[in-house]
Write a protein that holds these residues in place. Structure first.
Motif, PDB file in Angstrom:
ATOM      1  N   ASP A 220      -3.654  11.258  -9.417  1.00  0.00           N
ATOM      2  CA  ASP A 220      -2.827   9.881  -8.895  1.00  0.00           C
ATOM      3  C   ASP A 220      -2.177  10.580  -7.097  1.00  0.00           C
ATOM      4  OD1 ASP A 220      -2.103   7.190  -9.152  1.00  0.00           O
ATOM      5  OD2 ASP A 220       0.175   8.469  -8.327  1.00  0.00           O
ATOM      6  N   SER A 221      -1.503  11.833  -7.229  1.00  0.00           N
ATOM      7  CA  SER A 221      -0.751  11.926  -5.869  1.00  0.00           C
ATOM      8  C   SER A 221      -2.228  12.497  -5.096  1.00  0.00           C
ATOM      9  CB  SER A 221       0.102  13.673  -5.992  1.00  0.00           C
ATOM     10  OG  SER A 221       1.092  13.294  -7.213  1.00  0.00           O
TER      11      SER A 221
ATOM     12  N   GLU B 237      -4.738  11.178  -4.705  1.00  0.00           N
ATOM     13  CA  GLU B 237      -5.344  10.093  -4.090  1.00  0.00           C
ATOM     14  C   GLU B 237      -4.313   9.312  -3.120  1.00  0.00           C
ATOM     15  OE1 GLU B 237      -7.751   7.213  -3.420  1.00  0.00           O
ATOM     16  OE2 GLU B 237      -8.250   8.429  -4.616  1.00  0.00           O
ATOM     17  N   ARG B 238      -3.261   9.436  -3.347  1.00  0.00           N
ATOM     18  CA  ARG B 238      -1.976   9.418  -2.311  1.00  0.00           C
ATOM     19  C   ARG B 238      -2.151   9.683  -1.137  1.00  0.00           C
ATOM     20  NH1 ARG B 238       2.141   5.503  -4.549  1.00  0.00           N
ATOM     21  NH2 ARG B 238       1.616   5.245  -6.729  1.00  0.00           N
TER      22      ARG B 238
ATOM     23  N   PHE C  12      -4.939   8.446   1.026  1.00  0.00           N
ATOM     24  CA  PHE C  12      -5.013   7.467   1.348  1.00  0.00           C
ATOM     25  C   PHE C  12      -4.175   7.516   2.877  1.00  0.00           C
ATOM     26  CE2 PHE C  12      -2.482   3.686   1.519  1.00  0.00           C
ATOM     27  CZ  PHE C  12      -3.525   2.688   2.064  1.00  0.00           C
ATOM     28  N   ALA C  13      -2.883   8.632   2.429  1.00  0.00           N
ATOM     29  CA  ALA C  13      -2.402   8.284   3.499  1.00  0.00           C
ATOM     30  C   ALA C  13      -2.258   9.150   5.289  1.00  0.00           C
ATOM     31  CB  ALA C  13      -0.601   9.684   3.212  1.00  0.00           C
TER      32      ALA C  13
ATOM     33  N   HIS D 142       0.172  -2.362   1.799  1.00  0.00           N
ATOM     34  CA  HIS D 142      -0.403  -2.487   0.776  1.00  0.00           C
ATOM     35  C   HIS D 142      -1.343  -3.826   0.276  1.00  0.00           C
ATOM     36  CE1 HIS D 142       2.906  -5.327  -0.890  1.00  0.00           C
ATOM     37  NE2 HIS D 142       2.635  -5.059  -1.675  1.00  0.00           N
TER      38      HIS D 142
END
Length: 761
Positions: free
Chosen positions: A569-570, A572-573, A576-577, A719
């Motif tokens: 998840d980290s 992926e974040r 995305f950033a 979002h």
């Protein structure tokens, strides 16, 4: 036959002497007689009461008769031709002869009448003047006289030699028509009147008007008894008003003037007008202390002297003015040279003698931006500052000049030693700023021929009828006045003031240019730094972001079972950033290019631009199931790639900001509107092409209509509706590049309309 006289019997006193009808006295002097006939007729309508004295026939016989009944038929016929001329030449009078006596007959028209004034030749002979000798003498006088006053003196001497009067004076009038004796020729035993002044009341306005109309007037005997004019009493209209004697030689004069001359002890007078530009410049006044009849041709010789002098007055005055103006112009050129050569005239050259000489001033002062600069003899700084403040308020953005400053500024009485006269020009560089030229007080002693404040005095009976009786020298001391400013001095001061204002403006512009130069250097440095930042954004920042995205994708693609859910998840974040930051950098670069790239306008079909945009967005349109309908769009002079970007942004937003489970519907319209419908501060056109993008999206509150175009302005959570908040700011920048405007109207929850305005070429 009922005969009546037409004598004006109105009582003349101090209350009405200024309006006394001296041109229609209804009486004449007795050194000749008068006949009046109707114009185009020869029937005698008017006759003076003394006709029998000269021709042995009284008025009762003459009135109503034809000229041919009185004078021989051959003379009457010749006179009819003479009087019928369009212009009667007074220099060639008609001569009647009756009973062995010849009469010099001057003729002029007065309204509907022809006036005949018959005078016997004093010595019985016709003596014509020697005009050649007289003209030659004048030319000689003109050549040897150095100035106007010298010329006037020579003319006075020559006129006295021609006429034989005891005293000949030449008067010059000032602006108020006070007369001054500027030249005099007299018998040696007489007291001189030279340089004496006479108040304007000595010659009232209506008398001055007659001097303009009739340049010569003779009074043969001050003690004469007026001779009444008679007429047949056959009309109520026949009165003194019906016979205007303005051009008459024999016209009787005002009793007030006769009394005035008697008080002076004068026995006879001859007065010749000196005219300039149809105004009374002065008089040649001839006085005799016994009765004196001057023959007609001698009078004309004296009048010719007046014409000679009149022809030279303007020439001599201009010559004197020119001599002064030469010196003034020389000083002006010197002052202007200093002004142009000196970086700061006020500090460096305000004490230049040329600044005073250009106006022949005794002092000068400049007040500029709170600093006082003085030259020559001037009042104290505080007195000058008070004067500048007064003049700035009384004459804003004006010029002003006076030789009696205390008339408009009473406090000037305390500073007349330095500032009795002034020339002032305001300057727009600062509050109370201006330039002053000053003249010292010129204390003048005026020698009046009697007290001007007692120009008319009561007689023995207490009735105010008689003119003043005292002509003894009365001195008046005039203070608080300077010498008058000449036209050349006023013009030179004006020219320098204008040049000084330009000099000050140039200094201001130079200072602003220096400031702008510093700002430009700073701007160039900032632009250079911004270019470096753009380079960093384009290369140094984008490259690490791509690597972050690549490595994040590799980590996720391995699907290593050892990686926990939290790690995945980290990562992926992080990916995305990085994508979001890359998008932000791209939008910032696009915004920057919209303002800095070269603006090349091309005539373009907007329909073609729209087709290209829809083709580029086809995948998104298909994905969202969007419907786009457009009217026919115009051909415009545009920057093609920028308008392409504009359409991309507006249509993309309309597709993006749509309600959940609803298909986007976009309608594009085109119209032409007046400038009043476009809220530009300075409209570039009277009419505009209005292209509107209507959507059925989520809309926004009305309070955001102006803020929505600000950079980084977002109205919705990232979002839910991803983006950088730069797109509409780019649209605004593109429309500014096209001298146009973009605005937005919306109803929250129903949709929005974005309209772009292009000026009509």
């Amino acid at each position: 036959m009922n005969i009546k006289d037409i004598v004006n019997r109105d009582i003349v006193n101090l209350t009405n002497c200024e309006s006394e009808p001296i041109h229609i006295p209804g009486s004449i002097q007795p050194h000749g007689f008068l006949l009046g006939i109707k114009k185009g007729d020869s029937r005698i309508e008017f006759c003076s009461a003394n006709s029998a004295v000269y021709i042995g026939v009284g008025p009762e016989t003459l009135l109503g008769k034809d000229i041919s009944d009185i004078f021989p038929g051959e003379q009457a016929s010749r006179f009819a031709l003479y009087a019928g001329e369009e212009v009667i030449d007074s220099a060639k009078p008609f001569v009647f002869s009756l009973n062995g006596t010849s009469f010099n007959t001057t003729v002029h028209q007065s309204g509907g009448n022809v006036i005949m004034e018959l005078e016997p030749f004093p010595d019985g002979t016709l003596n014509l003047p020697n005009l050649y000798t007289q003209t030659r003498n004048f030319v000689s006088i003109m050549e040897k006289s150095s100035g106007l006053l010298d010329l006037c003196q020579e003319i006075a001497d020559e006129t006295r030699a021609i006429t034989g009067y005891d005293r000949v004076m030449i008067y010059r009038f000032d602006d108020q028509y006070n007369g001054e004796v500027i030249a005099e020729s007299r018998r040696e035993d007489l007291v001189s009147f030279a340089n004496q002044k006479y108040p304007h009341t000595d010659i009232p306005a209506q008398a001055r008007e007659l001097y303009i109309r009739n340049p010569l007037r003779m009074i043969a005997d001050i003690s004469y008894t007026p001779v009444p004019l008679l007429t047949i009493d056959d009309s109520a209209d026949k009165g003194n008003h019906s016979l205007n004697l303005s051009l008459s030689i024999l016209r009787s004069v005002s009793p007030m003037h006769i009394e005035y001359l008697k008080n002076m002890g004068v026995g006879a007078t001859l007065t010749i007008s000196l005219l300039q530009n149809q105004k009374l410049w002065g008089l040649i006044a001839c006085h005799h202390y016994a009765p004196k009849i001057l023959p007609h041709y001698t009078r004309l010789s004296a009048l010719l002297q007046g014409h000679f002098l009149t022809s030279q007055i303007a020439v001599r005055e201009v010559a004197e003015e020119y001599k002064i103006s030469e010196e003034v112009d020389k000083a002006l050129v010197e002052a202007l040279a200093l002004l142009h050569e000196t970086e700061n005239f006020m500090e460096a050259s305000h004490r230049s003698p040329a600044l005073l000489k250009l106006a022949n001033a005794t002092g000068a002062a400049i007040y500029h931006e709170g600093v006082l600069y003085t030259n020559g003899l001037v009042p104290s700084d505080s007195e000058l500052l008070d004067l500048f403040t007064f003049l700035a308020n009384a004459y804003p953005n004006q010029a002003f000049e006076t030789d009696n400053l205390s008339d408009v500024y009473p406090a000037a009485k305390d500073i007349s030693k330095y500032a009795a006269g002034a020339i002032y020009h305001s300057m727009v560089s600062g509050e109370n700023d201006g330039i002053l030229w000053l003249r010292q007080e010129k204390i003048e002693t005026i020698n009046w021929a009697g007290n001007p404040d007692k120009a008319v005095l009561p007689n023995e009976d207490g009735v105010q009828l008689s003119p003043r009786k005292s002509f003894e020298l009365w001195m008046e001391i005039v203070k608080d006045k300077s010498a008058p400013w000449r036209k050349s001095e006023v013009n030179a001061a004006s020219s320098f003031s204008y040049a000084l204002q330009k000099h000050i403006n140039y200094r201001i512009i130079r200072a602003q240019e220096d400031e702008n130069s510093i700002l430009n250097d700073e701007l160039r440095l900032a632009n250079k730094e911004l270019a470096n930042l753009n380079w960093i954004s384009t290369h140094d920042l984008k490259e690490p972001l791509r690597k972050i995205q690549i490595f994040a994708s590799r980590v996720l693609d391995r699907e290593d079972p050892d990686l926990s859910v939290q790690v995945k998840d980290s990562v992926e974040r992080m990916r995305f950033a990085a994508e979001k930051m890359q998008m932000l950098i791209e939008d910032i670069l696009t915004y920057s290019k919209a303002g800095s790239m070269e603006k090349t306008f091309v005539l373009t079909d907007l329909n073609e631009v729209l087709r290209n945009v829809l083709s580029e967005l086809q995948d998104t349109i298909d994905e969202k199931g969007a419907a786009v309908h457009a009217e026919d769009l115009p051909f415009l002079e545009i920057i093609p790639f920028q308008v392409h970007q504009l359409f991309i942004n507006l249509i993309s937003n309309a597709i993006k900001f749509v309600k959940t489970d609803e298909r986007p519907a976009i309608r594009i319209t085109a119209d032409v509107v007046e400038a009043t419908a476009v809220s530009l501060e300075k409209t570039a056109s009277a009419r505009y092409h209005a292209i509107a993008f209507h959507d059925n999206g989520i809309g926004f509150e009305a309070e955001y209509e102006s803020r929505i175009f600000d950079i980084f302005q977002r109205l919705h959570p990232a979002h839910k509706y991803p983006g950088t908040g730069i797109g509409l700011a780019i649209c605004k920048k593109i429309m500014e590049n096209h001298k146009g405007l973009i605005d937005a109207k919306s109803v929250f929850g129903e949709g929005s309309v974005f309209t772009i305005y292009f000026p009509v070429a």
